[in-house]
Write a protein that holds these residues in place. Structure first.
Motif, PDB file in Angstrom:
ATOM      1  N   ILE A 193       0.847  -1.187   0.000  1.00  0.00           N
ATOM      2  CA  ILE A 193       0.000   0.000   0.000  1.00  0.00           C
ATOM      3  C   ILE A 193       0.885   1.241   0.000  1.00  0.00           C
ATOM      4  N   VAL A 194       0.727   2.067  -1.029  1.00  0.00           N
ATOM      5  CA  VAL A 194       1.439   3.339  -1.146  1.00  0.00           C
ATOM      6  C   VAL A 194       0.419   4.429  -0.848  1.00  0.00           C
ATOM      7  N   PHE A 195       0.561   5.106   0.287  1.00  0.00           N
ATOM      8  CA  PHE A 195      -0.483   6.013   0.771  1.00  0.00           C
ATOM      9  C   PHE A 195       0.054   7.428   0.901  1.00  0.00           C
ATOM     10  N   ALA A 207      -5.253 -15.446  -9.905  1.00  0.00           N
ATOM     11  CA  ALA A 207      -5.712 -14.308 -10.702  1.00  0.00           C
ATOM     12  C   ALA A 207      -4.532 -13.568 -11.305  1.00  0.00           C
ATOM     13  N   LEU A 208      -4.771 -12.898 -12.433  1.00  0.00           N
ATOM     14  CA  LEU A 208      -3.768 -11.958 -12.916  1.00  0.00           C
ATOM     15  C   LEU A 208      -3.497 -10.918 -11.830  1.00  0.00           C
ATOM     16  N   PRO A 209      -2.290 -10.371 -11.758  1.00  0.00           N
ATOM     17  CA  PRO A 209      -2.019  -9.351 -10.740  1.00  0.00           C
ATOM     18  C   PRO A 209      -2.933  -8.142 -10.900  1.00  0.00           C
ATOM     19  N   VAL A 210      -3.302  -7.562  -9.775  1.00  0.00           N
ATOM     20  CA  VAL A 210      -4.206  -6.406  -9.757  1.00  0.00           C
ATOM     21  C   VAL A 210      -3.505  -5.226  -9.096  1.00  0.00           C
ATOM     22  N   VAL A 211      -3.620  -4.060  -9.732  1.00  0.00           N
ATOM     23  CA  VAL A 211      -3.198  -2.794  -9.144  1.00  0.00           C
ATOM     24  C   VAL A 211      -4.462  -1.986  -8.874  1.00  0.00           C
ATOM     25  N   ALA A 212      -4.656  -1.539  -7.630  1.00  0.00           N
ATOM     26  CA  ALA A 212      -5.859  -0.804  -7.244  1.00  0.00           C
ATOM     27  C   ALA A 212      -5.536   0.660  -7.005  1.00  0.00           C
ATOM     28  N   ILE A 213      -6.365   1.534  -7.582  1.00  0.00           N
ATOM     29  CA  ILE A 213      -6.211   2.988  -7.397  1.00  0.00           C
ATOM     30  C   ILE A 213      -7.579   3.539  -7.020  1.00  0.00           C
ATOM     31  N   PRO A 214      -7.897   3.613  -5.730  1.00  0.00           N
ATOM     32  CA  PRO A 214      -9.219   4.110  -5.330  1.00  0.00           C
ATOM     33  C   PRO A 214      -9.333   5.624  -5.464  1.00  0.00           C
ATOM     34  N   THR A 215     -10.494   6.076  -5.906  1.00  0.00           N
ATOM     35  CA  THR A 215     -10.776   7.514  -5.976  1.00  0.00           C
ATOM     36  C   THR A 215     -11.922   7.896  -5.052  1.00  0.00           C
ATOM     37  N   THR A 216     -12.414   6.934  -4.261  1.00  0.00           N
ATOM     38  CA  THR A 216     -13.363   7.192  -3.187  1.00  0.00           C
ATOM     39  C   THR A 216     -12.781   6.607  -1.909  1.00  0.00           C
ATOM     40  N   ALA A 217     -13.381   6.942  -0.775  1.00  0.00           N
ATOM     41  CA  ALA A 217     -12.929   6.413   0.511  1.00  0.00           C
ATOM     42  C   ALA A 217     -14.113   5.724   1.166  1.00  0.00           C
ATOM     43  N   GLY A 218     -14.165   4.393   1.008  1.00  0.00           N
ATOM     44  CA  GLY A 218     -15.310   3.695   1.572  1.00  0.00           C
ATOM     45  C   GLY A 218     -15.181   2.191   1.609  1.00  0.00           C
ATOM     46  N   THR A 219     -14.876   1.574   0.484  1.00  0.00           N
ATOM     47  CA  THR A 219     -14.960   0.112   0.461  1.00  0.00           C
ATOM     48  C   THR A 219     -13.741  -0.558   1.070  1.00  0.00           C
ATOM     49  N   GLY A 220     -12.577   0.093   1.013  1.00  0.00           N
ATOM     50  CA  GLY A 220     -11.356  -0.551   1.501  1.00  0.00           C
ATOM     51  C   GLY A 220     -10.918  -1.722   0.647  1.00  0.00           C
ATOM     52  N   GLU A 238      -9.056  -1.861  -1.704  1.00  0.00           N
ATOM     53  CA  GLU A 238      -7.624  -1.810  -2.035  1.00  0.00           C
ATOM     54  C   GLU A 238      -6.773  -2.590  -1.044  1.00  0.00           C
ATOM     55  N   ALA A 239      -7.361  -3.023   0.094  1.00  0.00           N
ATOM     56  CA  ALA A 239      -6.588  -3.680   1.147  1.00  0.00           C
ATOM     57  C   ALA A 239      -7.124  -5.058   1.484  1.00  0.00           C
ATOM     58  N   ASP A 240      -8.010  -5.596   0.645  1.00  0.00           N
ATOM     59  CA  ASP A 240      -8.556  -6.928   0.931  1.00  0.00           C
ATOM     60  C   ASP A 240      -8.708  -7.713  -0.377  1.00  0.00           C
ATOM     61  N   PRO A 241      -9.005  -9.012  -0.290  1.00  0.00           N
ATOM     62  CA  PRO A 241      -9.112  -9.829  -1.501  1.00  0.00           C
ATOM     63  C   PRO A 241     -10.521  -9.929  -2.062  1.00  0.00           C
ATOM     64  N   TRP A 242     -11.495  -9.275  -1.444  1.00  0.00           N
ATOM     65  CA  TRP A 242     -12.889  -9.572  -1.749  1.00  0.00           C
ATOM     66  C   TRP A 242     -13.393  -8.830  -2.986  1.00  0.00           C
ATOM     67  N   THR A 243     -14.226  -9.520  -3.733  1.00  0.00           N
ATOM     68  CA  THR A 243     -14.958  -8.942  -4.853  1.00  0.00           C
ATOM     69  C   THR A 243     -16.446  -9.103  -4.561  1.00  0.00           C
ATOM     70  N   ILE A 268      -2.370   2.115  -4.692  1.00  0.00           N
ATOM     71  CA  ILE A 268      -1.945   3.508  -4.517  1.00  0.00           C
ATOM     72  C   ILE A 268      -3.147   4.285  -4.010  1.00  0.00           C
ATOM     73  N   VAL A 269      -3.078   4.702  -2.759  1.00  0.00           N
ATOM     74  CA  VAL A 269      -4.182   5.423  -2.119  1.00  0.00           C
ATOM     75  C   VAL A 269      -3.762   6.883  -2.013  1.00  0.00           C
ATOM     76  N   ASP A 270      -4.235   7.682  -2.944  1.00  0.00           N
ATOM     77  CA  ASP A 270      -3.909   9.103  -3.006  1.00  0.00           C
ATOM     78  C   ASP A 270      -5.156   9.892  -2.620  1.00  0.00           C
ATOM     79  N   PRO A 271      -5.228  10.382  -1.374  1.00  0.00           N
ATOM     80  CA  PRO A 271      -6.444  11.077  -0.929  1.00  0.00           C
ATOM     81  C   PRO A 271      -6.806  12.288  -1.774  1.00  0.00           C
ATOM     82  N   ALA A 272      -5.839  12.881  -2.479  1.00  0.00           N
ATOM     83  CA  ALA A 272      -6.152  14.029  -3.320  1.00  0.00           C
ATOM     84  C   ALA A 272      -7.135  13.661  -4.433  1.00  0.00           C
TER      85      ALA A 272
END
Length: 397
Positions: free
Chosen positions: A12-14, A135-148, A150-155, A179-183
């Motif tokens: 996690i890059v925050f 699974a193929l590797p996944v890169v997550a870039i959230p633009t909201t703050a809610g589901t989390g 980016e830090a769990d395996p769940w779909t 990459i969790v960029d709050p901006a």
């Protein structure tokens, strides 16, 4: 006696501005499929162009899949997996809110294994197959703050024809990089900020009450509850404050870590039934509308844990008997819902009727039944129906 497993393999890059590091961080391939929502917000706010440019700067040749709806549909997941396979994509990027990132994980699993993603779902009408490949590797870039997510395996994916909304995942569906960029979240409108933030709040609360909790999830859950109680109302009012948005983003990621280390409980099972039957219902809104009657039950059976949550929210407990200390959490929840402007939500306004309640209760137990044994009270079918009925009657009933 302590007995738990700690496993969170995601890097996690925050931090505000850290999206730029996508242009130089080691990536798991060179041909990503970038998964975004169909609503166009990633284009309107410039996030998509930035991500595509940074991927190219890092030597990648990205492709775009722009079909995901809120409450992602199996049809679009399977379509995305076909696109990834046909074009030889070697990793998946999920950009946006929880729906595109969840869809990215599901696409990654189906693309690597063939067939439909539903073949690997382990409940409801799912095929219950064991994936032969990660699974193929996944890169997550959230633009909201809610589901989390980016830090769990769940779909969480909905099969529309059977009205099933089911969460699933395995170790390979953890993002390899988030990459969790709050901006990026300052463009989120106030009402969506409130709904997604309450989703994070309930992740933390449910993880703290879950029978699968552990010491690390307890610490992270209380951190998330404290931050959201303080900063989510501010984020709704002051959406352009990156400092405030950073606190809410960290709370969301912390609550997502709770989803890896602990679990949600039946509150989420019940909401999944609501939005399976009514796909236009925002997940966070459904959770809010179910929450007061649901957590009144939890406060009666877990008064000490609910008192901990109340104290963390800043609710006064001195002089209250133990049972009332637990109910102080419910009052704190009521005040938070009001503070973020969601106290006007009503199930009836989203088309939910009393006639649906037996089917909703049955759906919750059959599709997301795995969360019921983790709930600290045995909720019988009639108990679940009663919670739905109280929620439909409204918060003053």
């Amino acid at each position: 006696m302590l007995d738990f497993t700690f496993h969170v393999p995601t890097r996690i890059v925050f931090g505000a501005g850290r999206l730029e590091e996508l242009g130089r961080l080691p990536l798991p391939g060179v041909k990503p499929l970038v998964v975004v929502g169909a609503g166009g917000s990633m284009r309107r706010h410039g996030h998509l162009d930035r991500v595509l440019a940074l991927l190219r700067q890092n030597g990648c040749e990205p492709m775009l899949f722009e079909r995901v709806r809120p409450n992602p549909s199996l049809v679009h997941v399977d379509e995305g997996a076909c696109v990834a396979r046909a074009n030889g994509c070697d990793f998946i990027v999920g950009l946006g809110g929880g729906s595109p990132i969840d869809a990215a994980k599901a696409i990654a699993l189906a693309a690597a294994n063939g067939g439909s993603y539903w073949d690997y779902i382990q409940s409801g009408t799912g095929g219950r197959r064991t994936p032969q490949h990660p699974a193929l590797p996944v890169v997550a870039i959230p633009t909201t703050a809610g589901t989390g997510t980016e830090a769990d395996p769940w779909t969480v994916v909905t099969r529309d024809e059977t009205q099933e909304k089911i969460g699933w995942g395995n170790d390979s569906t953890y993002p390899v990089l988030s990459i969790v960029d709050p901006a990026l979240t300052v463009t989120v409108p106030p009402r969506i900020t409130a709904m997604t933030g309450m989703d994070a709040f309930f992740h933390a609360v449910e993880a703290y009450l879950s029978l699968s909790r552990q010491p690390s999830s307890d610490l992270l859950a209380l951190e998330a509850v404290s931050l959201l109680a303080q900063f989510l109302p501010q984020a709704v009012r002051q959406g352009d404050s990156v400092e405030v948005r950073s606190m809410v983003s960290w709370a969301s990621t912390a609550a997502g870590l709770c989803e890896s280390l602990s679990s949600c409980i039946a509150h989420h099972s019940m909401e999944h039934a609501l939005s399976a039957y009514h796909p236009d219902l925002p997940h966070g809104a459904g959770l809010v509308m179910l929450s007061l009657p649901f957590f009144e039950v939890m406060a009666r059976v877990q008064p000490k844990r609910c008192a901990d949550l109340a104290a963390t929210m800043g609710m006064p407990l001195h002089g209250l008997p133990p049972a009332q200390q637990g109910m102080a959490f419910v009052e704190g929840l009521r005040l938070l819902i009001r503070a973020v402007g969601l106290d006007d939500l009503r199930l009836a306004d989203h088309g939910i009727t009393a006639a649906e309640i037996p089917a909703l209760a049955k759906n919750a137990r059959e599709t997301m039944g795995a969360l019921f044994p983790l709930t600290p009270v045995d909720l019988r079918p009639e108990d679940v129906e009663a919670i739905f009925a109280r929620a439909l009657a409204g918060p003053t009933a």
